[in-house]
Design a protein around this motif. Structure first.
Motif, PDB file in Angstrom:
ATOM      1  N   PRO A  85       0.818  -1.215   0.000  1.00 28.83           N
ATOM      2  CA  PRO A  85       0.000   0.000   0.000  1.00 28.83           C
ATOM      3  C   PRO A  85       0.853   1.266   0.000  1.00 28.83           C
ATOM      4  N   ASP A  88      -2.523   6.805   2.338  1.00 29.46           N
ATOM      5  CA  ASP A  88      -3.877   6.493   2.789  1.00 29.46           C
ATOM      6  C   ASP A  88      -4.915   6.707   1.700  1.00 29.46           C
ATOM      7  N   LEU A  90      -5.929   4.760  -0.516  1.00 31.76           N
ATOM      8  CA  LEU A  90      -6.797   3.591  -0.655  1.00 31.76           C
ATOM      9  C   LEU A  90      -7.097   3.032   0.733  1.00 31.76           C
ATOM     10  N   ASP A  91      -7.430   3.902   1.669  1.00 29.26           N
ATOM     11  CA  ASP A  91      -7.553   3.514   3.068  1.00 29.26           C
ATOM     12  C   ASP A  91      -8.652   2.477   3.260  1.00 29.26           C
ATOM     13  N   ASN A  95      -6.498  -2.243   2.378  1.00 34.57           N
ATOM     14  CA  ASN A  95      -5.265  -1.551   2.014  1.00 34.57           C
ATOM     15  C   ASN A  95      -4.109  -2.076   2.857  1.00 34.57           C
ATOM     16  N   LYS A 103      -7.229  -5.055  -5.166  1.00 33.60           N
ATOM     17  CA  LYS A 103      -5.952  -4.339  -5.259  1.00 33.60           C
ATOM     18  C   LYS A 103      -5.532  -4.122  -6.706  1.00 33.60           C
ATOM     19  N   ARG A 106      -7.807  -1.094  -7.846  1.00 32.10           N
ATOM     20  CA  ARG A 106      -7.540   0.164  -7.137  1.00 32.10           C
ATOM     21  C   ARG A 106      -6.107   0.644  -7.335  1.00 32.10           C
ATOM     22  N   ASN A 107      -5.139  -0.267  -7.212  1.00 36.40           N
ATOM     23  CA  ASN A 107      -3.741   0.143  -7.336  1.00 36.40           C
ATOM     24  C   ASN A 107      -3.384   0.520  -8.763  1.00 36.40           C
TER      25      ASN A 107
END
Length: 331
Positions: A85, A88, A90-91, A95, A103, A106-107
C-alpha cells in the motif's frame, strides 16, 4: 542500443531498462528528468517503477516528465508494480500488503493517475501472495486488459513453483499468462540458475534482472568507498578475497568492475534486460558502456572461478543434472 523480445511475446524492449527507485529520494526531480531524457536519447525506452518507490514520488515524477509531451510517453515501454500500500489514498481494511482483485483495480487506477497515462505496458506483481487464488487474480487482470489499462502481466521474485502454477492457471483460461519475471541475479547471486532460470526457459518467459551490481557489492567500491546501498555492510573474508581477485581481473581487462558485472549479464541469452537504477546520468553511461564489452572463453571461465555458481563443482564445471530438474509445468 540493442532491442529484443521478452520471452515468447511480440514486445520489443531495450536490453537496458531504466530503474527509477531512486527518483524522489536519492535523486530529485530535476536530475530524474535529466536521466530520463538522456536514457531515451541513447535508445533506452524501457522504464521500470513501482507504486511504493518514494511512496509514489517515482511514479509522479515520471508522470510529470510524460506531461511535457514531445512523444515521451509514446516512446516508452513502462512497467509499474503493486503489492504494497501507498499512503492512505486507498484507506480501509483491504489496504494492506498482498494481491487481490480489489488491489489490482484500485492500485492500477492510482498508479495511472500518478503516471498521467491511461495505460501501462506491463503491470507487475511485486511479490507472490500464496493466500490468494489465481481464480480471483487472472479474471481481474483480464478485465484490465479488456479495458486497455494494461498490455501484459508480469511477476517479481516468484519461485519456480509459483511461476509454473501461474502459467498453468492462465493456460486453462486461454491466456498468455506472465510475460516475464523480475529477479535478483548477478555474479554473486547465482541461486536463480538452480530452478528459476530453467523454469523461465521452459515456460517461454523473459527474465528481467535487478541489482546487477549486487546492491553495490560489485561496484568496485565495496571495500574502500561503499555507496548508500552497501554502506555499513560487513564483508566476510571470502568476499574480500573474491573482490580482490575481481579487481585484478578488471585491471587486466582495462574495464571497471561495475561495467564487467553488467556486461556478464547482458551476454546471457536468458536475460531479456537488466535494470540500471542510476542516481546520476553519469552512472547510466556506465551501464550503456557494458553493451560494448565482450569476453573470451578464458575470461568467462576466470569470472566463474572467482564467483562460482551454486551448480559448479570444484573443477569449475557446471553441473546440469539438478539444474534442469524443474519439470513442474509438465503436468
Amino acid at each position: 542500443m540493442v532491442y529484443n523480445k521478452i520471452g515468447q511475446s511480440g514486445l520489443y524492449v531495450s536490453r537496458i531498462c531504466l530503474g527509477t527507485m531512486a527518483f524522489g529520494g536519492l535523486c530529485d526531480e530535476k536530475e530524474s528528468f535529466r536521466i530520463m531524457d538522456e536514457a531515451v536519447e541513447k535508445g533506452i525506452t524501457f522504464f521500470d517503477t513501482a507504486n511504493v518507490y518514494g511512496r509514489g514520488a517515482s511514479e509522479e515524477i515520471i508522470g510529470k516528465w510524460f506531461a511535457q509531451g514531445g512523444g515521451r510517453r509514446e516512446k516508452v515501454v513502462l512497467i509499474t508494480k503493486f503489492m504494497f500500500p501507498v499512503g492512505d489514498e486507498l484507506d480501509g481494511a483491504n489496504n494492506r500488503p498482498g494481491l487481490s482483485a480489489w488491489k489490482i483495480r484500485r492500485n492500477l487506477d492510482a498508479s495511472l493517475r500518478r503516471l498521467q497515462t491511461d495505460h501501462v505496458e506491463i503491470f507487475m506483481m511485486h511479490r507472490v501472495d500464496r493466500t490468494v487464488s489465481w481464480r480471483e487474480l487472472w479474471p481481474a487482470f483480464q478485465a484490465a486488459q479488456f479495458q486497455g489499462k494494461l498490455d501484459y502481466v508480469a511477476s517479481s521474485a516468484f519461485s519456480a513453483t509459483d511461476l509454473c502454477t501461474a502459467q498453468f492457471e492462465a493456460e486453462k483460461r486461454g491466456m498468455m499468462g506472465l510475460i516475464c519475471d523480475q529477479g535478483r541475479y548477478n555474479l554473486v547471486t547465482r541461486q536463480p540458475e538452480l530452478e528459476v532460470i530453467p523454469a523461465l526457459r521452459r515456460l517461454g518467459m523473459g527474465m528481467l534482472v535487478f541489482s546487477p551490481l549486487g546492491g553495490g557489492h560489485l561496484s568496485g567500491h565495496a571495500m574502500d568507498n561503499p555507496g548508500p546501498r552497501s554502506k555499513g555492510r560487513k564483508l566476510h573474508d571470502y568476499q574480500i578475497e573474491q573482490l580482490t581477485k575481481f579487481k585484478a581481473f578488471a585491471e587486466k581487462m582495462g574495464v571497471p568492475e561495475a561495467i564487467i558485472a553488467q556486461a556478464w549479464l547482458l551476454q546471457n541469452p536468458d536475460v531479456s534486460a537488466i535494470l540500471s537504477g542510476p542516481r546520476t546520468s553519469e552512472m547510466l553511461d556506465d551501464t550503456i558502456k557494458a553493451l560494448d564489452v565482450t569476453f573470451t572463453e578464458e575470461q568467462i571461465k576466470e569470472l566463474e572461478t572467482i564467483f562460482p555458481s551454486h551448480g559448479m563443482n570444484k573443477q569449475g564445471t557446471l553441473v546440469t543434472e539438478h539444474v534442469e530438474a524443474t519439470d513442474a509445468y509438465n503436468w
